[in-house]
Design a protein around this motif. Structure first.
Motif, PDB file in Angstrom:
ATOM      1  N   LEU A  18      -3.371  -4.569  -1.805  1.00 60.12           N
ATOM      2  CA  LEU A  18      -3.738  -3.164  -1.999  1.00 60.12           C
ATOM      3  C   LEU A  18      -3.848  -2.356  -0.707  1.00 60.12           C
ATOM      4  N   GLY A  19      -3.410  -2.909   0.399  1.00 59.73           N
ATOM      5  CA  GLY A  19      -3.540  -2.210   1.682  1.00 59.73           C
ATOM      6  C   GLY A  19      -2.857  -0.862   1.717  1.00 59.73           C
ATOM      7  N   LYS A  20      -1.679  -0.765   1.113  1.00 54.14           N
ATOM      8  CA  LYS A  20      -0.929   0.497   1.138  1.00 54.14           C
ATOM      9  C   LYS A  20      -1.627   1.590   0.338  1.00 54.14           C
ATOM     10  N   LYS A  21      -2.384   1.194  -0.656  1.00 53.58           N
ATOM     11  CA  LYS A  21      -3.015   2.183  -1.539  1.00 53.58           C
ATOM     12  C   LYS A  21      -4.410   2.594  -1.080  1.00 53.58           C
ATOM     13  N   ILE A  22      -5.210   1.640  -0.605  1.00 49.23           N
ATOM     14  CA  ILE A  22      -6.603   1.976  -0.286  1.00 49.23           C
ATOM     15  C   ILE A  22      -6.988   1.650   1.156  1.00 49.23           C
ATOM     16  N   GLY A  23      -6.019   1.224   1.977  1.00 50.30           N
ATOM     17  CA  GLY A  23      -6.278   1.030   3.393  1.00 50.30           C
ATOM     18  C   GLY A  23      -7.294  -0.061   3.697  1.00 50.30           C
ATOM     19  N   ASN A  24      -8.209   0.244   4.606  1.00 48.52           N
ATOM     20  CA  ASN A  24      -9.165  -0.762   5.086  1.00 48.52           C
ATOM     21  C   ASN A  24     -10.122  -1.252   4.001  1.00 48.52           C
ATOM     22  N   ARG A  25     -10.273  -0.499   2.936  1.00 47.88           N
ATOM     23  CA  ARG A  25     -11.126  -0.956   1.842  1.00 47.88           C
ATOM     24  C   ARG A  25     -10.542  -2.206   1.180  1.00 47.88           C
ATOM     25  N   ALA A  26      -9.228  -2.360   1.253  1.00 43.82           N
ATOM     26  CA  ALA A  26      -8.596  -3.569   0.723  1.00 43.82           C
ATOM     27  C   ALA A  26      -9.028  -4.788   1.536  1.00 43.82           C
ATOM     28  N   ILE A 148      -7.867 -11.380  15.415  1.00 48.87           N
ATOM     29  CA  ILE A 148      -7.407 -10.310  16.301  1.00 48.87           C
ATOM     30  C   ILE A 148      -6.359  -9.444  15.602  1.00 48.87           C
ATOM     31  N   CYS A 149      -5.430 -10.093  14.902  1.00 50.74           N
ATOM     32  CA  CYS A 149      -4.386  -9.357  14.185  1.00 50.74           C
ATOM     33  C   CYS A 149      -4.983  -8.453  13.110  1.00 50.74           C
ATOM     34  N   MET A 150      -6.000  -8.950  12.398  1.00 52.01           N
ATOM     35  CA  MET A 150      -6.633  -8.153  11.343  1.00 52.01           C
ATOM     36  C   MET A 150      -7.414  -6.977  11.934  1.00 52.01           C
ATOM     37  N   ILE A 151      -8.025  -7.183  13.094  1.00 55.83           N
ATOM     38  CA  ILE A 151      -8.766  -6.087  13.741  1.00 55.83           C
ATOM     39  C   ILE A 151      -7.807  -5.002  14.218  1.00 55.83           C
ATOM     40  N   VAL A 152      -6.698  -5.411  14.850  1.00 56.38           N
ATOM     41  CA  VAL A 152      -5.706  -4.439  15.322  1.00 56.38           C
ATOM     42  C   VAL A 152      -5.134  -3.653  14.143  1.00 56.38           C
ATOM     43  N   LEU A 153      -4.866  -4.352  13.071  1.00 58.99           N
ATOM     44  CA  LEU A 153      -4.301  -3.742  11.863  1.00 58.99           C
ATOM     45  C   LEU A 153      -5.156  -2.591  11.347  1.00 58.99           C
ATOM     46  N   MET A 154      -6.462  -2.722  11.468  1.00 63.68           N
ATOM     47  CA  MET A 154      -7.390  -1.719  10.927  1.00 63.68           C
ATOM     48  C   MET A 154      -7.237  -0.343  11.563  1.00 63.68           C
ATOM     49  N   PHE A 155      -6.684  -0.286  12.771  1.00 67.73           N
ATOM     50  CA  PHE A 155      -6.593   0.984  13.494  1.00 67.73           C
ATOM     51  C   PHE A 155      -5.331   1.775  13.154  1.00 67.73           C
ATOM     52  N   TYR A 156      -4.480   1.233  12.300  1.00 64.00           N
ATOM     53  CA  TYR A 156      -3.269   1.942  11.877  1.00 64.00           C
ATOM     54  C   TYR A 156      -3.456   2.521  10.476  1.00 64.00           C
ATOM     55  N   LYS A 157      -2.784   3.612  10.208  1.00 65.46           N
ATOM     56  CA  LYS A 157      -2.848   4.230   8.885  1.00 65.46           C
ATOM     57  C   LYS A 157      -2.208   3.305   7.858  1.00 65.46           C
ATOM     58  N   ARG A 158      -2.669   3.419   6.630  1.00 69.06           N
ATOM     59  CA  ARG A 158      -2.290   2.457   5.600  1.00 69.06           C
ATOM     60  C   ARG A 158      -0.801   2.440   5.270  1.00 69.06           C
ATOM     61  N   ASN A 159      -0.072   3.505   5.546  1.00 68.46           N
ATOM     62  CA  ASN A 159       1.348   3.558   5.193  1.00 68.46           C
ATOM     63  C   ASN A 159       2.294   3.215   6.340  1.00 68.46           C
ATOM     64  N   THR A 160       1.755   2.887   7.508  1.00 71.68           N
ATOM     65  CA  THR A 160       2.620   2.616   8.663  1.00 71.68           C
ATOM     66  C   THR A 160       3.188   1.205   8.616  1.00 71.68           C
ATOM     67  N   SER A 161       4.385   1.051   9.156  1.00 72.89           N
ATOM     68  CA  SER A 161       5.041  -0.261   9.189  1.00 72.89           C
ATOM     69  C   SER A 161       4.342  -1.213  10.155  1.00 72.89           C
ATOM     70  N   LYS A 162       3.656  -0.643  11.167  1.00 73.41           N
ATOM     71  CA  LYS A 162       2.962  -1.497  12.135  1.00 73.41           C
ATOM     72  C   LYS A 162       1.818  -2.264  11.482  1.00 73.41           C
ATOM     73  N   ARG A 163       1.218  -1.658  10.483  1.00 79.08           N
ATOM     74  CA  ARG A 163       0.137  -2.340   9.765  1.00 79.08           C
ATOM     75  C   ARG A 163       0.673  -3.596   9.076  1.00 79.08           C
ATOM     76  N   LYS A 164       1.810  -3.462   8.447  1.00 76.27           N
ATOM     77  CA  LYS A 164       2.456  -4.594   7.783  1.00 76.27           C
ATOM     78  C   LYS A 164       2.888  -5.645   8.800  1.00 76.27           C
ATOM     79  N   LEU A 165       3.337  -5.182   9.972  1.00 71.81           N
ATOM     80  CA  LEU A 165       3.768  -6.097  11.025  1.00 71.81           C
ATOM     81  C   LEU A 165       2.616  -6.985  11.499  1.00 71.81           C
ATOM     82  N   TRP A 166       1.441  -6.388  11.725  1.00 75.42           N
ATOM     83  CA  TRP A 166       0.294  -7.157  12.183  1.00 75.42           C
ATOM     84  C   TRP A 166      -0.219  -8.104  11.104  1.00 75.42           C
ATOM     85  N   LEU A 167      -0.072  -7.712   9.855  1.00 77.09           N
ATOM     86  CA  LEU A 167      -0.436  -8.611   8.755  1.00 77.09           C
ATOM     87  C   LEU A 167       0.469  -9.844   8.764  1.00 77.09           C
ATOM     88  N   LYS A 168       1.761  -9.603   8.867  1.00 76.96           N
ATOM     89  CA  LYS A 168       2.720 -10.720   8.911  1.00 76.96           C
ATOM     90  C   LYS A 168       2.481 -11.604  10.130  1.00 76.96           C
TER      91      LYS A 168
END
Length: 252
Positions: A18-26, A148-168
Motif C-alpha cells: 500500500l505504499g503508493k496509496k498511503i505512503g509512510n502510513r503503509a 537504513i533503506c527503509m529510513i531513506v525510503l520514508m523521505f521520498y514521496k509515495r509516487n516516486t520511483s526512488k521509493r520503490k528502488l530503496w524498497l527493492k
C-alpha cells in the motif's frame, strides 16, 4: 528474529502492498503486522504460571500459516473499517488491507524459521518446530542495511520511483544475505560431520548454529547415547576441523 528486524520486514511488506496509496502510513501498519505474532510472549505469560510452558507457547500457533490467514482477514477487515472514513474514503480496499497484514504476519514466522529454537509453522495440525539454524536471532548484518533503506525510503514521496528502488534494495540485500548464510550452513555442517567422523564419535544426531550477532563463529552439538559433544568453529579458522570438543555426560 529480534523485534526490530521483524518491524523492518513488516514495514517493507506494508510499503510493497500500500505504499503508493498511503505512503509512510503503509510502513507503520506493516510494522504493526510484523509485530503481531510476537504478542504470544505476553499471552503465554497470562495463560501459564511457569516460564517453561510460557516459553513453549512462543512461536506456536501465532507463528503458524493458519494464524497468518485468519489474522490477515481479521486485522485487515478491522483496519479497513477504521481507516476508510472521511477524506480517506475509497482510497484503499479491504482486500488490500488483508494482503498487507497477510504479508507482514506471514513473513514473520518464515524469517523466524531460519533461526534456532524452532517455529510451529503447521500448528495446530502439527507441533513440529521448523528450525533451519542458519542465522542468529540477532544479526546486525541482516538488519542494519535493511533498516537504513527503509529510513531513506520514508523521505521520498509515495509516487516516486526512488521509493520503490530503496524498497527493492532493502529486500534484495537482506535476501542475498540470507542465501549466503544458507551456504555457510551447508559448509559448516560438512566441517562438523567430518570432524565427528575423524574423532570416532558415533552420534545419533547433531546440529549447528551461528553464535549471536554474527554468522562467522558457529557452534555445534552432537548427541550420543550417553553424552553431548559441544564444539566451536569459525569461518576465519585456518584449519577445516573442529579441534576441541567439550564432552557433557547426560547423567540420566
Amino acid at each position: 528474529m529480534d523485534s526490530i528486524t521483524q518491524i523492518v520486514l513488516g514495514a517493507a511488506c506494508g510499503e510493497a502492498i500500500l505504499g503508493k496509496k498511503i505512503g509512510n502510513r503503509a510502513l507503520l501498519f506493516g510494522a504493526i503486522g510484523g509485530t503481531i505474532p510476537d504478542l504470544d510472549v505476553f499471552i503465554g505469560k497470562l495463560l501459564f504460571n511457569n516460564e517453561i510452558d510460557s516459553m513453549a507457547f512462543h512461536r506456536g500457533f501465532m507463528h503458524s500459516f493458519l494464524f497468518a490467514i485468519l489474522g490477515s482477514i481479521a486485522f485487515g477487515a478491522l483496519v479497513f473499517w477504521l481507516y476508510n472514513r472521511g477524506k480517506r474514503y475509497g482510497m484503499t480496499t479491504q482486500k488490500e488491507w488483508m494482503w498487507l497484514f497477510f504479508a507482514s504476519i506471514f513473513t514473520h514466522p518464515i524469517l523466524d524459521s531460519f533461526t534456532a529454537y524452532g517455529t510451529q509453522l503447521f500448528a495446530p495440525f502439527s507441533n513440529y518446530r521448523v528450525a533451519i539454524n542458519n542465522i542468529s536471532v540477532v544479526d546486525p548484518i541482516y538488519t542494519v542495511p535493511f533498516l537504513i533503506c527503509m529510513i531513506v525510503l520514508m523521505f521520498y514521496k509515495r509516487n516516486t520511483s526512488k521509493r520503490k528502488l530503496w524498497l527493492k534494495l532493502g529486500l534484495g540485500i537482506s535476501s542475498v544475505y540470507i542465501l549466503l548464510t544458507l551456504v555457510n550452513k551447508v559448509y559448516i555442517n560438512s566441517i562438523y560431520g567430518n570432524s565427528l567422523k575423524d574423532e570416532g564419535i558415533v552420534y545419533s544426531r547433531f546440529q549447528t548454529q551461528p553464535s549471536v550477532l554474527n554468522n562467522i563463529l558457529w557452534y555445534g552439538v552432537a548427541e550420543t547415547e550417553t553424552d553431548y559433544y559441544v564444539g566451536f568453529y569459525s569461518l576465519l579458522d585456518s584449519f577445516s576441523k573442529v579441534k576441541t570438543w567439550n564432552k557433557l555426560p547426560k547423567n540420566h
